[in-house]
Motif scaffolding. Structure first.
Motif, PDB file in Angstrom:
ATOM      1  N   ASP A  66       0.772  -1.037  -0.059  1.00 27.38           N
ATOM      2  CA  ASP A  66      -0.163   0.110  -0.208  1.00 27.38           C
ATOM      3  C   ASP A  66       0.890   1.210   0.181  1.00 27.38           C
ATOM      4  O   ASP A  66       2.023   1.247   0.171  1.00 27.38           O
ATOM      5  N   SER A  67       0.294   2.345  -0.223  1.00 36.73           N
ATOM      6  CA  SER A  67       0.805   3.818  -0.417  1.00 36.73           C
ATOM      7  C   SER A  67       1.705   4.205   0.815  1.00 36.73           C
ATOM      8  O   SER A  67       2.371   5.003   0.855  1.00 36.73           O
ATOM      9  N   GLY A 127       4.834  -1.306  12.025  1.00 36.99           N
ATOM     10  CA  GLY A 127       5.535   0.080  11.735  1.00 36.99           C
ATOM     11  C   GLY A 127       5.292   0.470  10.236  1.00 36.99           C
ATOM     12  O   GLY A 127       4.400   0.150   9.554  1.00 36.99           O
ATOM     13  N   TYR A 128       6.170   1.413   9.765  1.00 41.14           N
ATOM     14  CA  TYR A 128       6.129   1.903   8.417  1.00 41.14           C
ATOM     15  C   TYR A 128       7.394   2.110   7.862  1.00 41.14           C
ATOM     16  O   TYR A 128       8.210   2.278   8.577  1.00 41.14           O
ATOM     17  N   ILE A 129       7.332   1.850   6.476  1.00 38.70           N
ATOM     18  CA  ILE A 129       8.770   2.061   5.739  1.00 38.70           C
ATOM     19  C   ILE A 129       8.611   3.140   5.094  1.00 38.70           C
ATOM     20  O   ILE A 129       8.396   3.336   3.746  1.00 38.70           O
ATOM     21  N   LYS A 130       8.575   4.195   5.489  1.00 35.62           N
ATOM     22  CA  LYS A 130       8.596   5.726   4.826  1.00 35.62           C
ATOM     23  C   LYS A 130       8.760   6.571   5.533  1.00 35.62           C
ATOM     24  O   LYS A 130       8.959   6.503   6.903  1.00 35.62           O
TER      25      LYS A 130
END
Length: 130
Positions: A66-67, A127-130
């Motif tokens: 996803d974005s 978590g987030y990768i960005k």
């Protein structure tokens, strides 16, 4: 004098907030740590002690579709290896990370709910990768 201290604090805060590098540590159990490291827009999850000056050779990265870059997996110490399980997701694996961990992708939502989420031995990792 108070104004100068306030200005210095504001400058330190602004300068440090511009740096996206970070390192977080998570205990899987008493003997295993998972390190989350971000250095210069590169993301790492590893069991090797590391820093941006000492980049790990053995690491993995969740594949996100996803974005927003959100990921979720469950993890537990299943001696002698760590078990990492994700629903419908896979991982990019680098170095010799599979020496330390087994990776499983489950495509059956009901099995995942019954066997993984309700199992108290697993820890959820998000978590987030960005």
């Amino acid at each position: 004098m108070k104004i100068i201290k306030a200005i210095v604090l504001i400058l330190v805060f602004v300068i440090s907030s511009c740096n996206d590098n970070y390192k977080k540590e998570y205990y899987i159990d008493q003997s295993v740590k998972l390190y989350e490291l971000k250095c210069e827009d590169k993301f790492y999850l590893t069991f090797d002690k590391c820093s941006c000056n000492s980049i790990p050779k053995n690491y993995f990265i969740p594949i996100v579709n996803d974005s927003d870059g959100f990921y979720e997996f469950h993890i537990k110490n299943n001696n002698p290896k760590i078990e990492i399980v994700a629903l419908y997701s896979n991982f990019h694996k680098f170095g010799n990370i599979e020496k330390y961990a087994n990776f499983k992708t489950i495509d059956d939502n009901s099995y995942y709910q019954d066997s993984i989420i309700n199992n108290k031995n697993y820890q959820v990792f998000r978590g987030y990768i960005k």
